[in-house]
Design a protein around this motif. Sequence first.
Motif, PDB file in Angstrom:
ATOM      1  N   MET A  26       0.850  -1.195   0.000  1.00 52.07           N
ATOM      2  CA  MET A  26       0.000   0.000   0.000  1.00 52.07           C
ATOM      3  C   MET A  26       0.877   1.233   0.000  1.00 52.07           C
ATOM      4  O   MET A  26       1.838   1.320   0.783  1.00 52.07           O
ATOM      5  CB  MET A  26      -0.912  -0.011   1.243  1.00 52.07           C
ATOM      6  N   ALA A  27       0.558   2.176  -0.856  1.00 55.75           N
ATOM      7  CA  ALA A  27       1.349   3.393  -0.932  1.00 55.75           C
ATOM      8  C   ALA A  27       1.125   4.240   0.313  1.00 55.75           C
ATOM      9  O   ALA A  27       0.012   4.337   0.832  1.00 55.75           O
ATOM     10  CB  ALA A  27       0.962   4.191  -2.176  1.00 55.75           C
ATOM     11  N   VAL A  28       2.201   4.861   0.814  1.00 55.70           N
ATOM     12  CA  VAL A  28       2.125   5.725   1.975  1.00 55.70           C
ATOM     13  C   VAL A  28       1.874   7.152   1.498  1.00 55.70           C
ATOM     14  O   VAL A  28       2.596   7.667   0.639  1.00 55.70           O
ATOM     15  CB  VAL A  28       3.423   5.651   2.801  1.00 55.70           C
ATOM     16  N   THR A  29       0.843   7.781   2.015  1.00 57.66           N
ATOM     17  CA  THR A  29       0.532   9.150   1.639  1.00 57.66           C
ATOM     18  C   THR A  29       1.493  10.099   2.324  1.00 57.66           C
ATOM     19  O   THR A  29       1.681  10.032   3.550  1.00 57.66           O
ATOM     20  CB  THR A  29      -0.909   9.498   2.032  1.00 57.66           C
ATOM     21  N   ALA A  30       2.098  10.985   1.569  1.00 60.80           N
ATOM     22  CA  ALA A  30       3.040  11.936   2.142  1.00 60.80           C
ATOM     23  C   ALA A  30       2.308  12.878   3.097  1.00 60.80           C
ATOM     24  O   ALA A  30       1.175  13.295   2.845  1.00 60.80           O
ATOM     25  CB  ALA A  30       3.724  12.719   1.034  1.00 60.80           C
ATOM     26  N   TYR A  31       2.971  13.221   4.181  1.00 59.24           N
ATOM     27  CA  TYR A  31       2.375  14.116   5.166  1.00 59.24           C
ATOM     28  C   TYR A  31       2.390  15.544   4.634  1.00 59.24           C
ATOM     29  O   TYR A  31       3.430  16.057   4.216  1.00 59.24           O
ATOM     30  CB  TYR A  31       3.139  14.041   6.486  1.00 59.24           C
ATOM     31  N   THR A  32       1.225  16.189   4.665  1.00 59.64           N
ATOM     32  CA  THR A  32       1.121  17.570   4.195  1.00 59.64           C
ATOM     33  C   THR A  32       0.747  18.546   5.300  1.00 59.64           C
ATOM     34  O   THR A  32       0.877  19.769   5.116  1.00 59.64           O
ATOM     35  CB  THR A  32       0.042  17.680   3.100  1.00 59.64           C
ATOM     36  N   GLY A  33       0.245  18.039   6.423  1.00 56.15           N
ATOM     37  CA  GLY A  33      -0.233  18.916   7.485  1.00 56.15           C
ATOM     38  C   GLY A  33      -1.679  19.322   7.337  1.00 56.15           C
ATOM     39  O   GLY A  33      -2.220  20.044   8.181  1.00 56.15           O
ATOM     40  N   HIS A  34      -2.357  18.860   6.282  1.00 54.02           N
ATOM     41  CA  HIS A  34      -3.767  19.188   6.076  1.00 54.02           C
ATOM     42  C   HIS A  34      -4.633  17.998   6.475  1.00 54.02           C
ATOM     43  O   HIS A  34      -4.466  16.898   5.943  1.00 54.02           O
ATOM     44  CB  HIS A  34      -4.023  19.543   4.611  1.00 54.02           C
ATOM     45  N   VAL A  35      -5.550  18.236   7.412  1.00 53.40           N
ATOM     46  CA  VAL A  35      -6.528  17.218   7.800  1.00 53.40           C
ATOM     47  C   VAL A  35      -7.900  17.885   7.851  1.00 53.40           C
ATOM     48  O   VAL A  35      -8.007  19.115   7.932  1.00 53.40           O
ATOM     49  CB  VAL A  35      -6.196  16.582   9.171  1.00 53.40           C
ATOM     50  N   THR A  36      -8.945  17.074   7.810  1.00 58.14           N
ATOM     51  CA  THR A  36     -10.306  17.603   7.825  1.00 58.14           C
ATOM     52  C   THR A  36     -11.084  16.985   8.976  1.00 58.14           C
ATOM     53  O   THR A  36     -10.777  15.866   9.406  1.00 58.14           O
ATOM     54  CB  THR A  36     -11.030  17.300   6.496  1.00 58.14           C
ATOM     55  N   PRO A  37     -12.104  17.702   9.499  1.00 56.95           N
ATOM     56  CA  PRO A  37     -12.878  17.158  10.610  1.00 56.95           C
ATOM     57  C   PRO A  37     -13.455  15.786  10.288  1.00 56.95           C
ATOM     58  O   PRO A  37     -14.137  15.599   9.280  1.00 56.95           O
ATOM     59  CB  PRO A  37     -13.986  18.206  10.795  1.00 56.95           C
ATOM     60  N   GLY A  38     -13.140  14.828  11.140  1.00 60.48           N
ATOM     61  CA  GLY A  38     -13.621  13.470  10.946  1.00 60.48           C
ATOM     62  C   GLY A  38     -12.906  12.696   9.859  1.00 60.48           C
ATOM     63  O   GLY A  38     -13.227  11.532   9.613  1.00 60.48           O
ATOM     64  N   GLY A  39     -11.931  13.319   9.217  1.00 57.84           N
ATOM     65  CA  GLY A  39     -11.239  12.687   8.108  1.00 57.84           C
ATOM     66  C   GLY A  39     -10.068  11.829   8.544  1.00 57.84           C
ATOM     67  O   GLY A  39      -9.827  11.605   9.737  1.00 57.84           O
ATOM     68  N   VAL A  40      -9.325  11.351   7.553  1.00 55.84           N
ATOM     69  CA  VAL A  40      -8.174  10.487   7.807  1.00 55.84           C
ATOM     70  C   VAL A  40      -7.070  11.292   8.496  1.00 55.84           C
ATOM     71  O   VAL A  40      -6.739  12.392   8.045  1.00 55.84           O
ATOM     72  CB  VAL A  40      -7.651   9.897   6.486  1.00 55.84           C
ATOM     73  N   PRO A  41      -6.504  10.776   9.580  1.00 52.48           N
ATOM     74  CA  PRO A  41      -5.405  11.488  10.224  1.00 52.48           C
ATOM     75  C   PRO A  41      -4.186  11.571   9.318  1.00 52.48           C
ATOM     76  O   PRO A  41      -3.978  10.742   8.429  1.00 52.48           O
ATOM     77  CB  PRO A  41      -5.108  10.633  11.466  1.00 52.48           C
ATOM     78  N   GLY A  42      -3.373  12.591   9.564  1.00 48.18           N
ATOM     79  CA  GLY A  42      -2.077  12.685   8.918  1.00 48.18           C
ATOM     80  C   GLY A  42      -1.003  12.117   9.827  1.00 48.18           C
ATOM     81  O   GLY A  42      -1.080  12.263  11.053  1.00 48.18           O
ATOM     82  N   VAL A  43      -0.027  11.437   9.249  1.00 52.65           N
ATOM     83  CA  VAL A  43       1.053  10.831  10.034  1.00 52.65           C
ATOM     84  C   VAL A  43       2.383  11.355   9.512  1.00 52.65           C
ATOM     85  O   VAL A  43       2.720  11.163   8.342  1.00 52.65           O
ATOM     86  CB  VAL A  43       1.011   9.292   9.966  1.00 52.65           C
ATOM     87  N   HIS A  44       3.111  12.028  10.394  1.00 54.18           N
ATOM     88  CA  HIS A  44       4.410  12.598  10.058  1.00 54.18           C
ATOM     89  C   HIS A  44       5.486  11.720  10.696  1.00 54.18           C
ATOM     90  O   HIS A  44       5.628  11.698  11.918  1.00 54.18           O
ATOM     91  CB  HIS A  44       4.508  14.033  10.580  1.00 54.18           C
ATOM     92  N   GLU A  45       6.226  11.019   9.872  1.00 52.86           N
ATOM     93  CA  GLU A  45       7.215  10.053  10.347  1.00 52.86           C
ATOM     94  C   GLU A  45       8.581  10.729  10.462  1.00 52.86           C
ATOM     95  O   GLU A  45       9.185  11.110   9.456  1.00 52.86           O
ATOM     96  CB  GLU A  45       7.310   8.882   9.366  1.00 52.86           C
ATOM     97  N   LEU A  46       9.076  10.878  11.695  1.00 52.60           N
ATOM     98  CA  LEU A  46      10.421  11.367  11.942  1.00 52.60           C
ATOM     99  C   LEU A  46      11.300  10.187  12.347  1.00 52.60           C
ATOM    100  O   LEU A  46      10.825   9.064  12.495  1.00 52.60           O
ATOM    101  CB  LEU A  46      10.407  12.437  13.036  1.00 52.60           C
TER     102      LEU A  46
END
Length: 221
Positions: A1-21
Amino acid sequence: MAVTAYTGHVTPGGVPGVHELARLVVTKASVGGSRDNNVYVLRDRFTGDELLIDAAAEPSRVLALCGEGPLRYVVTTHRHPDHWGALAEVVAATGAVTVAHAADAPAIPVPTAQVAQDGDRLHFGDVTVELIHLAGHTPGGLAVLYDDPTGPPHLWTGDSLFPGGVGKTRSAADFTSLLDDVERRLFDRLPDETWVYPGHGDDTTIGAERPHLAEWRARGW
């Protein structure tokens, strides 16, 4: 499964963003519907220990973001109710230590177990973050700084700094206080590549906002 790049944009009730450090995994989600409050789970990827920034709303969803943890701390960035609406339930379920600044803690109905001052540090797993006091949006606003040893710093600013300006203030004196603190404690200290995670809306960087400081001061908001 492709990993979605973290952009910092999320929406109410939407998919969380994950920033991998390298050491820290940051999960960002928007809760509370139209209030669009951001909650952030910071997890040490090797030990699993976590710190939560602003248990704002939707406690079951916040707990799901935390997973099995253990959740060590919940930092409330300031006293406004849209930033602690889920705090009681999250703490009851996890036993996490509540943290807030001394000036705002009495106005938060969930007892503050660890009353913070500027420069205090919290340790979870092998991760350390610093608490930075920013007064103006409320008297006891807090930012959370992770000075990543492997890359640029990461900064959670609550409602004190957003893309395009500082947070809302109720008087000219509060505005001056907030902008002075933001300029001295954030912009004078941190490099342009510092990633900024606000309490609402999209992320930004110190470098993107730095050219506008004089403009903000001149407009008064």
